[in-house]
Enzyme design. Sequence first.
Site, mmCIF file in Angstrom:
data_model
loop_
_atom_site.group_PDB
_atom_site.id
_atom_site.type_symbol
_atom_site.label_atom_id
_atom_site.label_comp_id
_atom_site.label_asym_id
_atom_site.label_seq_id
_atom_site.Cartn_x
_atom_site.Cartn_y
_atom_site.Cartn_z
ATOM 1 N N SER A 103 -5.288 4.219 5.444
ATOM 2 C CA SER A 103 -4.595 3.258 4.443
ATOM 3 C C SER A 103 -3.338 2.926 4.677
ATOM 4 O O SER A 103 -3.029 1.915 5.524
ATOM 5 C CB SER A 103 -4.750 4.234 3.213
ATOM 6 O OG SER A 103 -4.363 3.657 1.834
ATOM 7 N N ASP A 242 -1.796 -2.938 1.024
ATOM 8 C CA ASP A 242 -1.527 -1.808 2.220
ATOM 9 C C ASP A 242 -2.439 -2.145 3.363
ATOM 10 O O ASP A 242 -3.294 -3.066 3.468
ATOM 11 C CB ASP A 242 -1.403 -0.522 1.721
ATOM 12 C CG ASP A 242 -2.982 -0.025 1.300
ATOM 13 O OD1 ASP A 242 -3.606 -1.160 0.901
ATOM 14 O OD2 ASP A 242 -3.237 1.259 1.167
ATOM 15 N N ASP A 244 -5.461 -0.843 4.040
ATOM 16 C CA ASP A 244 -6.941 -1.352 3.739
ATOM 17 C C ASP A 244 -7.055 -1.909 2.447
ATOM 18 O O ASP A 244 -8.072 -2.001 2.032
ATOM 19 C CB ASP A 244 -7.578 0.305 3.709
ATOM 20 C CG ASP A 244 -7.042 1.078 2.509
ATOM 21 O OD1 ASP A 244 -6.225 0.942 2.071
ATOM 22 O OD2 ASP A 244 -7.940 1.701 2.141
ATOM 23 N N ASP A 246 -6.529 -1.294 -0.587
ATOM 24 C CA ASP A 246 -6.964 -0.833 -1.969
ATOM 25 C C ASP A 246 -5.631 -0.540 -2.755
ATOM 26 O O ASP A 246 -5.956 -0.049 -4.021
ATOM 27 C CB ASP A 246 -7.460 0.484 -1.592
ATOM 28 C CG ASP A 246 -7.036 1.509 -1.033
ATOM 29 O OD1 ASP A 246 -5.709 1.351 -0.462
ATOM 30 O OD2 ASP A 246 -7.395 2.668 -0.963
#
Length: 447
Positions: A103, A242, A244, A246
Amino acid sequence: MSRKLFGTDGVRGRANTYPMTAEMALHLGAAAGRYFRRDGRNRHRVVIGKDTRLSGYMLENALTAGLTSTGMNVLLLGPVPTPAVGYLTRSMRADLGIMISASHNPAEDNGIKFFGPDGFKLSDDAETEIEAIVAGQIEPAQPGNIGRAKRIDDGRGRYVEYAKTTFPAGQRLDGMKVVIDCANGAAYRAAPEVLWELGADVIPLGVEPDGFNINDRVGSTHPAACAAMVLDQKAHLGISLDGDADRVVIIDEQGRIADGDQIMALLARRWAQQGRLKGEALVATVMSNLGLEHFLHRQGLRLERTRVGDRYVVERMREGGFNLGGEQSGHIVMTDYATTGDGLIAAMQFLAAMADTGLRASELACQFEPVPQLLMNVRYAAGADPLSADSVRAMIAQAEARLAGSGRVLIRKSGTEPLIRVMAEAEDETVLREVVAGIVAAVERAA
Protein backbone atom coordinates in the site's frame (compact mmCIF):
# COMPACT_ATOMS: atom_id res chain seq x y z
CA MET A 1 -4.70 -20.30 17.41
CA SER A 2 -3.46 -16.75 17.82
CA ARG A 3 -2.87 -14.77 14.64
CA LYS A 4 0.82 -14.16 13.98
CA LEU A 5 1.08 -13.74 10.22
CA PHE A 6 -1.97 -11.64 9.37
CA GLY A 7 -2.38 -8.04 10.47
CA THR A 8 -5.15 -5.55 9.77
CA ASP A 9 -4.57 -5.80 6.01
CA GLY A 10 -3.13 -9.18 5.09
CA VAL A 11 0.47 -10.20 5.67
CA ARG A 12 3.01 -7.40 5.54
CA GLY A 13 6.67 -6.79 6.31
CA ARG A 14 10.10 -5.90 4.95
CA ALA A 15 10.88 -7.71 1.69
CA ASN A 16 13.13 -10.78 2.03
CA THR A 17 12.65 -10.70 5.80
CA TYR A 18 10.13 -12.89 7.63
CA PRO A 19 7.25 -13.04 6.84
CA MET A 20 7.83 -11.43 3.44
CA THR A 21 10.13 -14.15 2.13
CA ALA A 22 9.78 -16.32 -0.95
CA GLU A 23 9.54 -19.38 1.29
CA MET A 24 6.64 -17.95 3.31
CA ALA A 25 4.89 -16.74 0.16
CA LEU A 26 5.11 -20.27 -1.24
CA HIS A 27 3.58 -21.69 1.97
CA LEU A 28 0.86 -19.03 2.01
CA GLY A 29 0.01 -19.77 -1.59
CA ALA A 30 -0.20 -23.50 -0.92
CA ALA A 31 -2.27 -22.94 2.23
CA ALA A 32 -4.68 -20.58 0.47
CA GLY A 33 -4.94 -23.06 -2.40
CA ARG A 34 -5.75 -25.92 -0.04
CA TYR A 35 -8.29 -23.76 1.84
CA PHE A 36 -10.18 -22.84 -1.33
CA ARG A 37 -10.07 -26.36 -2.80
CA ARG A 38 -12.02 -27.96 0.02
CA ASP A 39 -15.18 -28.35 -2.06
CA GLY A 40 -13.59 -31.08 -4.19
CA ARG A 41 -14.10 -29.40 -7.58
CA ASN A 42 -11.36 -29.84 -10.16
CA ARG A 43 -11.37 -26.42 -11.84
CA HIS A 44 -10.12 -23.61 -9.61
CA ARG A 45 -8.64 -20.27 -10.55
CA VAL A 46 -6.79 -17.48 -8.77
CA VAL A 47 -6.09 -13.95 -10.00
CA ILE A 48 -2.90 -12.28 -8.76
CA GLY A 49 -2.19 -8.56 -9.08
CA LYS A 50 0.73 -6.54 -7.77
CA ASP A 51 2.06 -3.03 -7.47
CA THR A 52 5.42 -1.89 -8.83
CA ARG A 53 7.83 -2.95 -6.08
CA LEU A 54 10.87 -4.95 -7.16
CA SER A 55 10.04 -7.66 -4.63
CA GLY A 56 6.70 -8.22 -6.34
CA TYR A 57 8.39 -10.46 -8.91
CA MET A 58 9.79 -12.72 -6.20
CA LEU A 59 6.54 -12.97 -4.25
CA GLU A 60 4.42 -13.42 -7.37
CA ASN A 61 6.49 -16.41 -8.49
CA ALA A 62 6.54 -17.97 -5.02
CA LEU A 63 2.79 -17.60 -4.57
CA THR A 64 2.24 -19.09 -8.02
CA ALA A 65 4.36 -22.12 -7.15
CA GLY A 66 2.46 -22.68 -3.92
CA LEU A 67 -0.96 -22.27 -5.52
CA THR A 68 -0.27 -24.49 -8.52
CA SER A 69 1.14 -27.18 -6.21
CA THR A 70 -2.32 -27.56 -4.71
CA GLY A 71 -4.08 -27.60 -8.08
CA MET A 72 -5.04 -23.95 -8.48
CA ASN A 73 -4.85 -22.33 -11.93
CA VAL A 74 -3.22 -18.92 -11.65
CA LEU A 75 -4.00 -15.86 -13.78
CA LEU A 76 -1.30 -13.18 -13.47
CA LEU A 77 -2.60 -9.64 -13.95
CA GLY A 78 0.64 -7.69 -13.55
CA PRO A 79 0.53 -4.18 -12.02
CA VAL A 80 -3.10 -3.26 -11.28
CA PRO A 81 -4.78 -1.38 -8.41
CA THR A 82 -5.96 -3.34 -5.39
CA PRO A 83 -9.64 -2.61 -6.17
CA ALA A 84 -9.08 -4.06 -9.66
CA VAL A 85 -8.16 -7.37 -8.03
CA GLY A 86 -11.36 -7.30 -5.99
CA TYR A 87 -13.38 -6.54 -9.13
CA LEU A 88 -11.65 -9.09 -11.36
CA THR A 89 -11.84 -11.86 -8.75
CA ARG A 90 -15.60 -11.66 -8.95
CA SER A 91 -16.03 -10.84 -12.64
CA MET A 92 -13.67 -13.63 -13.76
CA ARG A 93 -15.33 -16.14 -11.40
CA ALA A 94 -12.08 -16.80 -9.54
CA ASP A 95 -12.08 -18.70 -6.26
CA LEU A 96 -9.46 -16.38 -4.82
CA GLY A 97 -7.84 -13.04 -5.51
CA ILE A 98 -4.42 -11.95 -4.27
CA MET A 99 -2.85 -8.50 -4.30
CA ILE A 100 0.88 -8.16 -3.68
CA SER A 101 1.36 -4.71 -2.19
CA ALA A 102 2.32 -2.84 0.96
CA SER A 103 0.00 0.00 0.00
CA HIS A 104 1.43 3.36 1.14
CA ASN A 105 4.57 1.86 2.75
CA PRO A 106 8.05 2.41 1.26
CA ALA A 107 9.46 0.23 -1.51
CA GLU A 108 11.45 -1.94 0.90
CA ASP A 109 8.19 -3.33 2.33
CA ASN A 110 5.65 -5.60 0.71
CA GLY A 111 2.45 -7.41 1.58
CA ILE A 112 -0.03 -10.06 0.49
CA LYS A 113 -3.79 -9.40 0.61
CA PHE A 114 -6.42 -12.06 -0.05
CA PHE A 115 -9.89 -11.67 -1.57
CA GLY A 116 -12.64 -14.27 -1.52
CA PRO A 117 -14.71 -15.29 -4.56
CA ASP A 118 -17.17 -12.46 -3.83
CA GLY A 119 -14.37 -9.92 -4.29
CA PHE A 120 -14.29 -8.91 -0.62
CA LYS A 121 -11.26 -9.27 1.64
CA LEU A 122 -11.21 -12.42 3.72
CA SER A 123 -12.65 -12.43 7.22
CA ASP A 124 -10.48 -12.80 10.32
CA ASP A 125 -11.77 -16.36 10.69
CA ALA A 126 -10.76 -17.32 7.15
CA GLU A 127 -7.29 -15.82 7.62
CA THR A 128 -6.90 -17.68 10.91
CA GLU A 129 -7.75 -20.97 9.17
CA ILE A 130 -5.22 -20.30 6.40
CA GLU A 131 -2.62 -19.49 9.04
CA ALA A 132 -3.35 -22.82 10.73
CA ILE A 133 -2.86 -24.63 7.41
CA VAL A 134 0.50 -22.86 6.97
CA ALA A 135 1.56 -24.18 10.39
CA GLY A 136 0.59 -27.76 9.53
CA GLN A 137 1.20 -30.22 6.73
CA ILE A 138 -0.13 -29.07 3.35
CA GLU A 139 -1.27 -31.87 1.09
CA PRO A 140 -0.10 -31.28 -2.50
CA ALA A 141 -2.15 -32.12 -5.56
CA GLN A 142 -1.58 -35.34 -7.48
CA PRO A 143 0.82 -34.95 -10.45
CA GLY A 144 -2.02 -34.89 -12.95
CA ASN A 145 -3.86 -32.18 -11.00
CA ILE A 146 -1.08 -29.59 -10.68
CA GLY A 147 -2.33 -26.17 -11.71
CA ARG A 148 -1.30 -23.99 -14.63
CA ALA A 149 -0.24 -20.34 -14.69
CA LYS A 150 -0.54 -17.73 -17.43
CA ARG A 151 -0.37 -13.98 -17.90
CA ILE A 152 -3.60 -12.10 -18.56
CA ASP A 153 -3.04 -9.13 -20.86
CA ASP A 154 -6.45 -7.47 -20.59
CA GLY A 155 -6.86 -7.30 -16.79
CA ARG A 156 -6.06 -3.60 -16.60
CA GLY A 157 -8.24 -2.89 -19.62
CA ARG A 158 -11.20 -4.67 -18.03
CA TYR A 159 -10.83 -2.52 -14.92
CA VAL A 160 -10.45 0.69 -16.95
CA GLU A 161 -13.68 -0.01 -18.82
CA TYR A 162 -15.51 -0.86 -15.61
CA ALA A 163 -14.25 2.26 -13.81
CA LYS A 164 -15.61 4.44 -16.62
CA THR A 165 -19.10 2.95 -16.13
CA THR A 166 -19.20 4.33 -12.58
CA PHE A 167 -19.12 7.90 -13.90
CA PRO A 168 -22.62 9.35 -14.42
CA ALA A 169 -24.03 8.59 -17.86
CA GLY A 170 -23.95 11.59 -20.15
CA GLN A 171 -21.35 13.50 -18.13
CA ARG A 172 -17.85 14.24 -19.42
CA LEU A 173 -14.69 15.86 -18.13
CA ASP A 174 -14.02 17.92 -21.25
CA GLY A 175 -12.22 21.16 -20.46
CA MET A 176 -11.20 20.02 -16.99
CA LYS A 177 -7.48 20.03 -16.22
CA VAL A 178 -6.64 17.27 -13.72
CA VAL A 179 -3.34 16.35 -12.09
CA ILE A 180 -3.27 12.63 -11.28
CA ASP A 181 -0.49 11.46 -8.93
CA CYS A 182 -0.15 7.67 -9.11
CA ALA A 183 2.66 7.39 -6.52
CA ASN A 184 4.77 5.44 -9.05
CA GLY A 185 2.48 2.59 -8.09
CA ALA A 186 -0.12 0.15 -9.33
CA ALA A 187 -2.39 2.69 -11.05
CA TYR A 188 0.35 4.40 -13.05
CA ARG A 189 -1.30 3.38 -16.33
CA ALA A 190 -4.93 2.71 -15.42
CA ALA A 191 -5.77 6.01 -13.68
CA PRO A 192 -4.52 8.40 -16.39
CA GLU A 193 -6.23 6.24 -19.04
CA VAL A 194 -9.63 6.43 -17.34
CA LEU A 195 -9.50 10.20 -16.86
CA TRP A 196 -8.23 10.88 -20.39
CA GLU A 197 -10.87 8.67 -21.97
CA LEU A 198 -13.55 10.58 -20.03
CA GLY A 199 -12.34 13.80 -21.64
CA ALA A 200 -10.02 15.35 -19.05
CA ASP A 201 -6.81 17.21 -19.83
CA VAL A 202 -4.59 14.86 -17.80
CA ILE A 203 -1.33 15.94 -16.16
CA PRO A 204 0.34 12.73 -14.88
CA LEU A 205 2.65 12.61 -11.88
CA GLY A 206 4.29 9.59 -10.28
CA VAL A 207 3.92 7.43 -13.40
CA GLU A 208 7.54 6.31 -13.86
CA PRO A 209 7.98 3.32 -11.54
CA ASP A 210 11.43 1.74 -11.36
CA GLY A 211 10.83 -0.83 -8.63
CA PHE A 212 12.21 1.42 -5.91
CA ASN A 213 10.36 4.74 -6.09
CA ILE A 214 6.83 3.77 -5.13
CA ASN A 215 5.44 6.32 -2.61
CA ASP A 216 8.77 8.14 -2.69
CA ARG A 217 7.86 11.82 -2.14
CA VAL A 218 4.72 11.31 -4.22
CA GLY A 219 1.27 9.86 -3.61
CA SER A 220 -1.39 10.34 -0.96
CA THR A 221 1.10 10.24 1.92
CA HIS A 222 3.14 13.00 0.24
CA PRO A 223 0.45 15.21 -1.33
CA ALA A 224 2.66 18.31 -1.46
CA ALA A 225 4.05 17.14 -4.81
CA CYS A 226 0.58 17.00 -6.34
CA ALA A 227 -0.41 20.31 -4.74
CA ALA A 228 2.65 22.00 -6.24
CA MET A 229 1.81 20.60 -9.68
CA VAL A 230 -1.81 21.80 -9.41
CA LEU A 231 -0.63 25.33 -8.70
CA ASP A 232 2.10 25.26 -11.35
CA GLN A 233 -0.24 23.97 -14.07
CA LYS A 234 -3.27 25.98 -12.90
CA ALA A 235 -5.24 22.75 -12.78
CA HIS A 236 -8.85 22.48 -11.66
CA LEU A 237 -8.12 19.54 -9.38
CA GLY A 238 -5.41 17.23 -8.10
CA ILE A 239 -5.92 13.54 -7.34
CA SER A 240 -3.27 11.83 -5.23
CA LEU A 241 -3.41 8.03 -4.94
CA ASP A 242 -1.30 5.72 -2.82
CA GLY A 243 0.88 2.86 -4.08
CA ASP A 244 -1.93 0.39 -4.67
CA ALA A 245 -4.59 3.04 -5.44
CA ASP A 246 -7.08 2.01 -2.77
CA ARG A 247 -6.86 5.42 -1.08
CA VAL A 248 -6.98 9.01 -2.29
CA VAL A 249 -6.70 12.62 -1.19
CA ILE A 250 -8.03 15.53 -3.23
CA ILE A 251 -6.17 18.80 -3.86
CA ASP A 252 -8.30 21.80 -4.82
CA GLU A 253 -7.30 24.50 -7.31
CA GLN A 254 -5.75 26.54 -4.48
CA GLY A 255 -3.43 23.67 -3.51
CA ARG A 256 -5.35 22.79 -0.34
CA ILE A 257 -5.65 19.14 0.65
CA ALA A 258 -8.93 17.37 1.43
CA ASP A 259 -8.63 14.09 3.32
CA GLY A 260 -10.96 11.12 3.36
CA ASP A 261 -13.28 12.66 5.96
CA GLN A 262 -14.03 15.63 3.71
CA ILE A 263 -14.56 13.42 0.65
CA MET A 264 -16.91 11.15 2.60
CA ALA A 265 -18.82 14.16 3.93
CA LEU A 266 -19.41 15.44 0.39
CA LEU A 267 -20.51 12.04 -0.92
CA ALA A 268 -22.76 11.35 2.07
CA ARG A 269 -24.53 14.69 1.68
CA ARG A 270 -24.96 14.33 -2.09
CA TRP A 271 -26.06 10.72 -1.94
CA ALA A 272 -28.55 11.50 0.81
CA GLN A 273 -30.02 14.34 -1.26
CA GLN A 274 -30.27 11.99 -4.24
CA GLY A 275 -31.89 9.24 -2.16
CA ARG A 276 -28.89 6.95 -2.74
CA LEU A 277 -27.43 6.75 0.78
CA LYS A 278 -28.53 3.45 2.27
CA GLY A 279 -29.45 3.43 5.94
CA GLU A 280 -28.97 7.21 6.18
CA ALA A 281 -25.55 6.55 7.64
CA LEU A 282 -21.85 6.69 6.85
CA VAL A 283 -19.47 4.05 8.21
CA ALA A 284 -16.04 5.30 9.32
CA THR A 285 -13.39 4.35 11.84
CA VAL A 286 -12.62 5.71 15.28
CA MET A 287 -9.94 7.88 13.64
CA SER A 288 -12.43 10.06 11.72
CA ASN A 289 -12.72 13.62 12.96
CA LEU A 290 -15.43 14.69 15.38
CA GLY A 291 -16.21 17.46 12.93
CA LEU A 292 -17.41 14.82 10.45
CA GLU A 293 -19.74 13.37 13.07
CA HIS A 294 -21.18 16.80 13.88
CA PHE A 295 -21.62 17.56 10.16
CA LEU A 296 -23.55 14.36 9.55
CA HIS A 297 -25.84 15.00 12.51
CA ARG A 298 -26.71 18.39 11.04
CA GLN A 299 -27.67 16.61 7.83
CA GLY A 300 -29.90 14.20 9.73
CA LEU A 301 -27.44 11.36 9.12
CA ARG A 302 -25.54 8.99 11.41
CA LEU A 303 -21.88 8.08 11.74
CA GLU A 304 -21.24 4.41 12.46
CA ARG A 305 -17.71 3.94 13.85
CA THR A 306 -15.56 0.83 13.58
CA ARG A 307 -12.06 -0.20 14.56
CA VAL A 308 -9.24 0.99 12.28
CA GLY A 309 -8.92 -0.83 8.97
CA ASP A 310 -10.96 -0.61 5.80
CA ARG A 311 -11.84 -4.31 6.11
CA TYR A 312 -13.73 -3.56 9.33
CA VAL A 313 -15.49 -0.67 7.65
CA VAL A 314 -16.59 -3.03 4.89
CA GLU A 315 -17.72 -5.68 7.37
CA ARG A 316 -19.96 -3.16 9.14
CA MET A 317 -21.29 -1.88 5.82
CA ARG A 318 -22.25 -5.38 4.77
CA GLU A 319 -23.80 -6.20 8.15
CA GLY A 320 -25.89 -3.03 8.21
CA GLY A 321 -26.69 -2.76 4.52
CA PHE A 322 -24.81 0.56 4.16
CA ASN A 323 -23.20 1.59 0.87
CA LEU A 324 -20.76 4.34 1.84
CA GLY A 325 -17.86 4.25 4.26
CA GLY A 326 -14.15 4.73 4.61
CA GLU A 327 -11.24 6.14 6.54
CA GLN A 328 -9.76 9.56 7.15
CA SER A 329 -6.61 8.34 5.40
CA GLY A 330 -8.48 8.21 2.11
CA HIS A 331 -9.92 4.70 1.81
CA ILE A 332 -13.36 5.44 0.38
CA VAL A 333 -15.56 2.35 0.12
CA MET A 334 -18.60 2.51 -2.15
CA THR A 335 -20.11 -0.97 -2.29
CA ASP A 336 -22.38 0.08 -5.15
CA TYR A 337 -19.17 0.16 -7.21
CA ALA A 338 -16.36 -1.72 -5.45
CA THR A 339 -15.65 -4.32 -2.80
CA THR A 340 -12.82 -2.38 -1.20
CA GLY A 341 -11.46 1.15 -1.11
CA ASP A 342 -11.04 2.56 -4.61
CA GLY A 343 -9.16 5.84 -4.82
CA LEU A 344 -9.78 6.39 -8.52
CA ILE A 345 -13.54 5.76 -8.43
CA ALA A 346 -13.86 7.94 -5.30
CA ALA A 347 -12.06 10.75 -7.13
CA MET A 348 -14.40 10.28 -10.08
CA GLN A 349 -17.35 10.78 -7.74
CA PHE A 350 -15.77 14.06 -6.65
CA LEU A 351 -15.27 15.04 -10.29
CA ALA A 352 -18.90 14.14 -10.99
CA ALA A 353 -19.96 16.55 -8.25
CA MET A 354 -17.88 19.29 -9.89
CA ALA A 355 -19.36 18.56 -13.31
CA ASP A 356 -22.89 18.36 -11.94
CA THR A 357 -22.83 21.52 -9.81
CA GLY A 358 -20.40 23.69 -11.76
CA LEU A 359 -18.64 24.46 -8.46
CA ARG A 360 -14.88 24.67 -8.05
CA ALA A 361 -13.01 21.99 -6.13
CA SER A 362 -12.38 24.45 -3.26
CA GLU A 363 -16.14 24.94 -2.89
CA LEU A 364 -16.72 21.19 -2.51
CA ALA A 365 -13.60 19.99 -0.71
CA CYS A 366 -14.28 21.65 2.66
CA GLN A 367 -17.63 20.38 3.88
CA PHE A 368 -17.00 20.96 7.58
CA GLU A 369 -14.55 22.63 9.96
CA PRO A 370 -12.47 19.85 11.57
CA VAL A 371 -12.11 19.71 15.32
CA PRO A 372 -8.36 20.21 16.01
CA GLN A 373 -6.74 16.79 15.91
CA LEU A 374 -3.19 15.72 16.67
CA LEU A 375 -1.69 12.33 15.84
CA MET A 376 1.79 11.21 16.85
CA ASN A 377 3.46 7.83 16.38
CA VAL A 378 5.86 6.24 18.86
CA ARG A 379 8.00 3.32 17.71
CA TYR A 380 8.57 0.57 20.24
CA ALA A 381 11.10 -2.26 20.54
CA ALA A 382 10.30 -5.85 19.61
CA GLY A 383 8.68 -7.63 22.53
CA ALA A 384 7.77 -4.42 24.34
CA ASP A 385 4.17 -3.68 25.36
CA PRO A 386 4.06 0.00 26.33
CA LEU A 387 0.27 0.14 26.62
CA SER A 388 0.31 -2.31 29.53
CA ALA A 389 2.57 -0.10 31.66
CA ASP A 390 0.85 1.44 34.69
CA SER A 391 2.45 4.82 34.00
CA VAL A 392 1.01 4.88 30.46
CA ARG A 393 -2.44 3.81 31.62
CA ALA A 394 -2.43 6.48 34.29
CA MET A 395 -1.45 9.19 31.79
CA ILE A 396 -4.20 8.10 29.38
CA ALA A 397 -6.78 8.16 32.17
CA GLN A 398 -5.62 11.65 33.15
CA ALA A 399 -5.95 12.85 29.55
CA GLU A 400 -9.44 11.36 29.18
CA ALA A 401 -10.58 13.12 32.33
CA ARG A 402 -9.16 16.42 31.13
CA LEU A 403 -10.95 16.18 27.77
CA ALA A 404 -14.24 14.81 29.08
CA GLY A 405 -17.09 16.50 27.22
CA SER A 406 -14.83 18.58 24.97
CA GLY A 407 -12.73 16.05 23.08
CA ARG A 408 -11.47 12.50 22.99
CA VAL A 409 -8.34 10.37 23.16
CA LEU A 410 -7.58 7.31 21.02
CA ILE A 411 -4.49 5.18 21.64
CA ARG A 412 -3.83 2.07 19.57
CA LYS A 413 -1.14 -0.16 18.15
CA SER A 414 -0.58 -0.02 14.41
CA GLY A 415 -1.64 -3.20 12.64
CA THR A 416 1.21 -3.01 10.13
CA GLU A 417 4.20 -1.47 11.97
CA PRO A 418 5.67 -1.53 15.53
CA LEU A 419 4.10 1.82 16.37
CA ILE A 420 1.81 3.18 19.05
CA ARG A 421 -0.51 5.76 17.51
CA VAL A 422 -1.47 8.54 19.93
CA MET A 423 -4.41 10.63 18.72
CA ALA A 424 -6.51 13.25 20.47
CA GLU A 425 -9.10 15.85 19.50
CA ALA A 426 -10.02 18.99 21.42
CA GLU A 427 -11.40 22.45 20.71
CA ASP A 428 -8.55 24.01 22.70
CA GLU A 429 -5.34 23.41 20.73
CA THR A 430 -3.08 24.21 23.69
CA VAL A 431 -4.77 21.56 25.78
CA LEU A 432 -4.62 19.19 22.81
CA ARG A 433 -0.84 19.54 22.44
CA GLU A 434 -0.28 19.13 26.18
CA VAL A 435 -2.42 15.99 26.37
CA VAL A 436 -0.72 14.29 23.41
CA ALA A 437 2.77 15.29 24.55
CA GLY A 438 2.13 13.80 27.98
CA ILE A 439 0.97 10.46 26.59
CA VAL A 440 3.79 10.31 24.03
CA ALA A 441 6.39 10.91 26.74
CA ALA A 442 4.91 8.17 28.90
CA VAL A 443 4.85 5.70 25.98
CA GLU A 444 8.43 6.54 25.01
CA ARG A 445 9.61 5.81 28.53
CA ALA A 446 7.86 2.42 28.42
CA ALA A 447 8.91 1.58 24.87
